[in-house]
Each structure stands twice: as structure tokens, then as C-alpha cells.
Design an enzyme around this catalytic site. Sequence first.
Site, short mmCIF file in Angstrom:
data_model
loop_
_atom_site.label_atom_id
_atom_site.label_comp_id
_atom_site.label_asym_id
_atom_site.label_seq_id
_atom_site.Cartn_x
_atom_site.Cartn_y
_atom_site.Cartn_z
CB SER A 140 -0.89 0.01 1.25
OG SER A 140 -1.53 1.27 1.42
CE1 TYR A 153 -3.87 -2.28 5.31
CE2 TYR A 153 -2.98 -0.16 4.62
CZ TYR A 153 -3.62 -1.35 4.32
OH TYR A 153 -4.00 -1.60 3.03
CE LYS A 157 -1.48 -3.97 3.16
NZ LYS A 157 -1.75 -5.19 2.36
#
Length: 245
Positions: A140, A153, A157
Amino acid sequence: MTSRVAIVTGASRGIGKAAAMCLAANGHRVAVNYVRAKDEAQSVVEAIHTDGGEAIAVGADVGTEAGVAELFATAGETFGPVEILVNNAGVVRDNLLLRMSTEDWDDVLAINLRSVFLCTKAALRPMLKGRWGRVVSITSVSGLGGNPGQANYAAAKAGIVGFTKSVAKEVGSRGITVNAVAPGFVDTDMTEGIDEATRELVRGQITLGRFGTPEEISAAVGYLASEEAAYVTGQVLVVDGGLAI
């Protein structure tokens, strides 16, 4: 075009669904992985069958060794050794760091990063034997530039990026490529909760002025999984409409 055996994790909806449909349209046999969304995964399989492709739905938690073993065993028994792996499974547990629980940290790292480690490790054995393979992981732009409220997160990633480059160097001599795709804001279940005011703010930061579609991300996945991408490895293909430039 050679028909390959593919696994797509978290493929019952969104980017995973689009990736499974894309690979099937390219002639590959696809194992559609899910954890809880059995009906949605089966709908993906039925859509692939309707289009003349081959697919099965496999329920398995890819954040665990047992789940990964079950997934690869089922795919192998049905279609044969896995040759294409798309690591897509992911969740968000957003919160500011000082409010983030250890459970939310652990859950996101397990599903978003540990699953990539476990699935890739399982996939490499048959790939090394066959001297051909494609591993494509969904990272991401949050993993490239960070995002407030997404420390867990973004860390997961970003970990995928380092993992991708390291493993690419380990297995490149055996005809296996390892790459990642970094989407920006995409219209999926994960982003549907964003309120309109925030959407408008984000759209103003995207060069193309809109959110992406799962199909636009899956097109990048399809390329990296193809024969044409044989000389591309260790790369992160950013598909974000110009958000990060």
C-alpha cells in the site's frame, strides 16, 4: 499461453476478487481463498466458471501455519503445484498509536504480514522444483509514506516491501520473480466507510482526481504474474492515480 495454478488470498471481494477474476480470464486455474465470507467466495468461483474458467473456493486462515497448510494442500490436490501466488489478504484496525491496543497491532501484523511470509514460504517449494514462479503481494502507499492512525497497517505493508526485495534476491536464479503492487485509495469494502468530506479531501490530493477500481489494481497483478514480466523482480509497482508523486 501456458495455464498455471494460482492462489489468491483474501479473494472473496475487492482487489482479491478482481485479481482472481483477472488470473482466471488469463487462463489460469485459481484457488479463491477466504476466511469467513464463504458465500462471496463461492460467487467469485461461479463467476469464473460462467466465464469458462476453472476455480475453487478454499476456506483457510492464512495468518496461521495450519490454515496455510490446508490452503496449499487443497489447491495442490485439485489443480497441482502452485505456480502463482497473490498475497492479498488484509485487514485494518485503525487508531492513533496511543489508543492502539496490542491485540489490534498483532491482528494486523498477523493477517497482513505474517500471512505473506507463511504463504510465500509454502509456495516457493513447488516453484523452486519447477524452476518457475510468480509471487505478487499487495502492499500500500501507506507502507511507503505512512498514514496517521495506521501505524500497524503501515508497518505491515512496509514490511511486505522489504520482504519482497529480500526474497526476490534469494530465488531469482531459479526463474521465480517476487514483486509487489502498492495501491492508493481504491473503492472497496475497506474504504467504503470513509465519509464524503474526507473523500473529497483525498480526491484533491490524487493527481487523477478519483479513487481507483479493483480492476485497475488487478491489471497490475495480472501483468506481474505473466510471462511478459519475466525480467521484472524485486519491484513495487505503485498504482495510486498519482497520489504519492
